[in-house]
Design a protein around this motif. Structure first.
Motif, PDB file in Angstrom:
ATOM      1  N   LEU A  50      12.152  -2.183  -5.357  1.00  0.00           N
ATOM      2  CA  LEU A  50      11.565  -2.667  -5.955  1.00  0.00           C
ATOM      3  C   LEU A  50      11.601  -3.952  -6.942  1.00  0.00           C
ATOM      4  CD1 LEU A  50       9.890  -1.824  -8.721  1.00  0.00           C
ATOM      5  CD2 LEU A  50      11.307  -0.782 -10.260  1.00  0.00           C
ATOM      6  N   THR A  51      11.353  -4.357  -7.014  1.00  0.00           N
ATOM      7  CA  THR A  51      11.075  -5.796  -7.008  1.00  0.00           C
ATOM      8  C   THR A  51      10.573  -6.630  -8.084  1.00  0.00           C
ATOM      9  OG1 THR A  51      11.463  -6.397  -4.338  1.00  0.00           O
ATOM     10  CG2 THR A  51      11.550  -8.373  -6.163  1.00  0.00           C
ATOM     11  N   VAL A 103       6.858  -4.780  -8.363  1.00  0.00           N
ATOM     12  CA  VAL A 103       6.709  -4.265  -7.254  1.00  0.00           C
ATOM     13  C   VAL A 103       6.967  -3.199  -6.281  1.00  0.00           C
ATOM     14  CG1 VAL A 103       7.192  -6.039  -5.236  1.00  0.00           C
ATOM     15  CG2 VAL A 103       5.270  -5.019  -4.661  1.00  0.00           C
ATOM     16  N   TYR A 104       6.705  -2.153  -5.490  1.00  0.00           N
ATOM     17  CA  TYR A 104       7.326  -1.573  -5.183  1.00  0.00           C
ATOM     18  C   TYR A 104       6.899  -1.065  -3.839  1.00  0.00           C
ATOM     19  CZ  TYR A 104       9.564   3.020  -4.722  1.00  0.00           C
ATOM     20  OH  TYR A 104      10.311   3.849  -4.133  1.00  0.00           O
ATOM     21  N   ALA A 164       4.569   1.657 -13.561  1.00  0.00           N
ATOM     22  CA  ALA A 164       3.615   0.608 -14.113  1.00  0.00           C
ATOM     23  C   ALA A 164       3.747  -0.585 -12.884  1.00  0.00           C
ATOM     24  CB  ALA A 164       4.444  -0.316 -14.852  1.00  0.00           C
ATOM     25  N   ALA A 165       4.445  -0.212 -11.622  1.00  0.00           N
ATOM     26  CA  ALA A 165       4.825  -1.272 -10.403  1.00  0.00           C
ATOM     27  C   ALA A 165       3.582  -1.352  -9.360  1.00  0.00           C
ATOM     28  CB  ALA A 165       6.145  -0.886  -9.026  1.00  0.00           C
ATOM     29  N   ALA A 166       2.953  -2.521  -8.867  1.00  0.00           N
ATOM     30  CA  ALA A 166       2.097  -2.363  -8.102  1.00  0.00           C
ATOM     31  C   ALA A 166       2.744  -2.080  -6.574  1.00  0.00           C
ATOM     32  CB  ALA A 166       1.092  -3.774  -7.713  1.00  0.00           C
ATOM     33  N   ASP A 167       2.007  -2.087  -5.630  1.00  0.00           N
ATOM     34  CA  ASP A 167       1.456  -1.458  -4.433  1.00  0.00           C
ATOM     35  C   ASP A 167       1.875  -2.685  -3.546  1.00  0.00           C
ATOM     36  OD1 ASP A 167      -0.907  -1.816  -2.571  1.00  0.00           O
ATOM     37  OD2 ASP A 167      -0.916   0.020  -4.380  1.00  0.00           O
ATOM     38  N   PRO A 168       2.920  -3.178  -2.586  1.00  0.00           N
ATOM     39  CA  PRO A 168       2.306  -4.203  -2.080  1.00  0.00           C
ATOM     40  C   PRO A 168       0.823  -4.708  -2.008  1.00  0.00           C
ATOM     41  CG  PRO A 168       4.352  -3.906  -0.418  1.00  0.00           C
ATOM     42  CD  PRO A 168       3.318  -2.535  -1.591  1.00  0.00           C
ATOM     43  N   LEU A 169       0.021  -3.992  -1.062  1.00  0.00           N
ATOM     44  CA  LEU A 169      -1.401  -4.354  -1.304  1.00  0.00           C
ATOM     45  C   LEU A 169      -1.941  -4.983  -2.209  1.00  0.00           C
ATOM     46  CD1 LEU A 169      -2.584  -2.106   1.400  1.00  0.00           C
ATOM     47  CD2 LEU A 169      -1.753  -4.348   1.968  1.00  0.00           C
ATOM     48  N   SER A 170      -2.001  -4.283  -3.401  1.00  0.00           N
ATOM     49  CA  SER A 170      -3.036  -3.966  -4.833  1.00  0.00           C
ATOM     50  C   SER A 170      -1.982  -5.757  -5.583  1.00  0.00           C
ATOM     51  CB  SER A 170      -3.211  -3.195  -5.300  1.00  0.00           C
ATOM     52  OG  SER A 170      -1.589  -2.320  -5.965  1.00  0.00           O
ATOM     53  N   PHE A 171      -1.123  -6.169  -5.272  1.00  0.00           N
ATOM     54  CA  PHE A 171      -0.017  -6.297  -5.889  1.00  0.00           C
ATOM     55  C   PHE A 171      -0.620  -7.982  -5.802  1.00  0.00           C
ATOM     56  CE2 PHE A 171       3.909  -9.941  -5.703  1.00  0.00           C
ATOM     57  CZ  PHE A 171       4.117  -9.721  -6.920  1.00  0.00           C
ATOM     58  N   ILE A 172      -1.144  -8.609  -4.197  1.00  0.00           N
ATOM     59  CA  ILE A 172      -2.081  -9.512  -4.879  1.00  0.00           C
ATOM     60  C   ILE A 172      -3.471  -9.713  -5.583  1.00  0.00           C
ATOM     61  CG2 ILE A 172      -3.345  -9.353  -2.679  1.00  0.00           C
ATOM     62  CD1 ILE A 172      -1.993 -13.023  -3.624  1.00  0.00           C
ATOM     63  N   LEU A 173      -3.743  -8.737  -5.841  1.00  0.00           N
ATOM     64  CA  LEU A 173      -5.212  -8.175  -6.509  1.00  0.00           C
ATOM     65  C   LEU A 173      -4.407  -8.458  -8.552  1.00  0.00           C
ATOM     66  CD1 LEU A 173      -6.942  -5.346  -5.302  1.00  0.00           C
ATOM     67  CD2 LEU A 173      -8.187  -8.001  -5.125  1.00  0.00           C
ATOM     68  N   LYS A 174      -3.266  -7.363  -8.619  1.00  0.00           N
ATOM     69  CA  LYS A 174      -2.853  -7.763  -9.511  1.00  0.00           C
ATOM     70  C   LYS A 174      -2.156  -9.102 -10.395  1.00  0.00           C
ATOM     71  CE  LYS A 174      -0.975  -3.575 -10.295  1.00  0.00           C
ATOM     72  NZ  LYS A 174      -1.967  -2.650 -12.057  1.00  0.00           N
ATOM     73  N   ILE A 175      -1.433 -10.131  -9.235  1.00  0.00           N
ATOM     74  CA  ILE A 175      -1.607 -11.341  -9.646  1.00  0.00           C
ATOM     75  C   ILE A 175      -2.631 -12.491  -9.778  1.00  0.00           C
ATOM     76  CG2 ILE A 175      -0.827 -13.728  -8.902  1.00  0.00           C
ATOM     77  CD1 ILE A 175       1.223 -12.097  -6.544  1.00  0.00           C
TER      78      ILE A 175
END
Length: 132
Positions: free
Chosen positions: A37-38, A31-32, A1-12
């Motif tokens: 994993l953070t 985010v992974y 269920a972790a996002a990659d760094p590029l899709s992280f901002i969209l998930k935020i």
């Protein structure tokens, strides 16, 4: 269920909107980056006016803290003190786009600030990194 760094901002953006609609003031995302994993913990601070694009702008303020979950080396963990680590502050535009327009993070000697310079519309040359 972790996002990659590029899709992280969209998930935020998606999670912030869902939290607001659900009457919640906080949420978290993982985010992974391929090794680490953070967990990012977000706390909504509500509406605020800031100067953006040389005019007062209504934004939603969001504070972000992190937790190291997995994949960090012993030295990376030793170098991270959650009590002394500064909070990242994000400001999202008030319209339906929820664009992150400004970021602020405290450092030893001051505050690092990043401000959105321009939004590119579909097909604009700035999407390709070209100057107008």
């Amino acid at each position: 269920a972790a996002a990659d760094p590029l899709s992280f901002i969209l998930k935020i953006r998606q999670s912030l909107l869902a939290a607001q609609r659900g009457g919640k003031s906080s949420f978290y995302l993982n985010v992974y980056d391929g090794r680490r994993l953070t967990e990012a913990d977000f706390t909504g601070k509500g509406a605020k006016r800031i100067i953006y694009d040389n005019r007062p702008t209504q934004v939603t303020e969001l504070d972000v803290r992190r937790k190291l979950l997995a994949g960090y080396t012993a030295s990376e963990r030793a170098d991270t003190d959650p009590r002394r680590e500064s909070t990242l502050r994000m400001y999202f535009s008030g319209e339906a786009q929820m664009m992150p327009v400004k970021l602020e993070a405290g450092f030893m000697l001051g505050t690092l600030t990043a401000t959105l310079a321009k939004q590119c519309r579909t097909g604009e040359s700035c999407l390709l990194g070209l100057q107008d």
